[in-house]
Design a protein around this motif. Structure first.
Motif, short mmCIF file in Angstrom:
data_model
loop_
_atom_site.label_atom_id
_atom_site.label_comp_id
_atom_site.label_asym_id
_atom_site.label_seq_id
_atom_site.Cartn_x
_atom_site.Cartn_y
_atom_site.Cartn_z
N PHE A 204 12.17 4.01 -4.53
CA PHE A 204 12.41 4.73 -3.49
C PHE A 204 13.53 4.01 -2.64
CE2 PHE A 204 12.31 4.94 1.13
CZ PHE A 204 11.91 6.29 1.62
N ASP B 148 15.92 8.59 1.08
CA ASP B 148 14.90 9.53 0.59
C ASP B 148 13.61 10.00 1.53
OD1 ASP B 148 16.04 9.11 -2.03
OD2 ASP B 148 14.93 7.36 -2.47
N VAL C 156 11.09 12.95 0.69
CA VAL C 156 9.50 12.44 0.21
C VAL C 156 8.57 12.94 1.27
CG1 VAL C 156 8.07 10.54 -0.13
CG2 VAL C 156 10.51 10.36 -0.86
N LEU D 277 9.87 7.01 -7.57
CA LEU D 277 10.21 8.41 -7.36
C LEU D 277 10.37 9.28 -8.66
CD1 LEU D 277 12.09 8.61 -4.11
CD2 LEU D 277 9.58 8.34 -4.17
N PHE E 285 12.32 12.65 -10.33
CA PHE E 285 13.23 13.59 -10.00
C PHE E 285 13.34 14.63 -11.21
CE2 PHE E 285 14.33 10.22 -7.26
CZ PHE E 285 14.65 10.81 -6.06
N VAL F 209 13.25 15.70 -5.63
CA VAL F 209 12.16 14.80 -5.85
C VAL F 209 10.95 15.62 -6.20
CG1 VAL F 209 10.62 13.02 -4.72
CG2 VAL F 209 12.92 13.42 -3.98
N ALA G 71 6.09 11.37 -6.14
CA ALA G 71 6.21 10.15 -5.32
C ALA G 71 4.97 9.09 -5.38
CB ALA G 71 6.77 10.46 -4.16
#
Length: 314
Positions: free
Chosen positions: A175, A179, A183, A221, A223, A228, A231
């Motif tokens: 993170f 973000d 998130v 995180l 991707f 995203v 998490a």
């Protein structure tokens, strides 16, 4: 003034046992409340588990007044003896071990129900550790029934965990600033499946990335392209030698690929490198996530039960 407001304003209401007084709790009371909660947790589990900044976030949650749903009960010397908190359909009650058996638990339980009705609630739920049999019996006697089970899970980290590469098409990084909003949307979308209401961003942040204990280095995180899709948000709790995972979320259309396991192993590895001998997290039966955590090697340290009841007005 309504009867519920009177409960907050009268320092010696009739519903309190003799020798106690109460007042609305504020953020200035965080240290006193934390001491009370820590004493309860030491009595039940042998160690404190709740961080002060969690209680601070609890006392500043938005509502009809930031302090309208929290009550501190003190003994004759002014020391904290009990704490009650209500927000929406949830409540918590703590009674200091030195003050148990005097009717404070039942008095605060009644206060939470009266307060919840005043705040517009028609149901109330409270989480009680399964080790606290007296509190569970009190709730059952008050008409509460079992809703879900919660587990505190742990994993020892004597060695750095092996972290396999991410699934095809997925990239992973810690993170970083910027973000937050992405998130927030991911975790609230994921939690919408079982949580009673969606949090606003400020409320969510107070319990996650806005806490002083939030640890970006142990918050990986996932991707898919620039989106995203997974998490893990972790905390570095003062006074604890263990890591703690506050949130785990994977976007619905990316589940079943191993993303959660990859992210958790990344977090475990980060905590190992920080010298933490173990890591913990909470989950409950409504999420269906317990088998995942067990496959990763986590075991149950202790359990709690969420009890609920409908509130009758009148």
């Amino acid at each position: 003034m309504t009867s519920a407001d009177a409960l907050m304003a009268d320092p010696r209401p009739q519903w309190l046992p003799v020798g106690y007084r109460c007042r609305a709790a504020t953020t200035a009371d965080v240290d006193a409340i934390h001491g009370l909660v820590a004493a309860c947790e030491r009595d039940l589990f042998g160690r404190p588990e709740t961080a002060p900044d969690r209680l601070a976030a609890e006392l500043t949650r938005p509502g009809p007044g930031p302090e309208s749903g929290a009550l501190l009960v003190c003994d004759g010397a002014g020391g904290p003896a009990g704490y009650g908190w209500v927000k929406g359909s949830r409540a918590r009650v703590h009674v200091h071990p030195a003050h148990r058996g005097r009717g404070l638990g039942g008095a605060l339980l009644g206060w939470t129900e009266t307060r919840a009705r005043h705040l517009g609630g028609d149901r109330l739920a409270q989480t009680v550790p399964d080790a606290d049999r007296a509190a569970a019996a009190l709730l059952r006697a008050g008409g509460y029934s079992r809703l879900v089970t919660e587990w505190l899970l742990e994993i020892a980290l004597p060695h750095a965990p092996r972290v396999p590469g991410p699934p095809a098409g997925i990239t992973v990084r810690p993170f970083r600033h910027g973000d937050e909003q992405a998130v927030y949307r991911l975790t609230e979308d994921a939690f919408d499946e079982w949580q009673p209401r969606r949090k606003s961003y400020p409320e969510w942040a107070r319990h996650t990335v806005g806490r002083g204990t939030f640890l970006p280095a142990a918050s990986p995180l996932a991707f898919a392209g620039d989106q995203v899709v997974g998490a893990v948000l972790s905390l570095d709790v003062p006074g604890h030698d263990e890591g703690y995972v506050e949130r785990v979320a994977v976007r619905r259309d990316h589940r079943g690929q191993g993303i959660a396991g990859t992210l958790l192993r990344e977090a475990f590895r980060a905590f190992h490198h920080l010298g933490r001998p173990a890591c913990t997290l909470w989950t409950h039966s409504a999420t269906g996530a317990l088998p995942l955590y067990e496959r990763l090697g986590m075991t149950v340290r202790h359990s709690s039960t969420v009890h609920g009841k409908a509130l009758v007005t009148g």
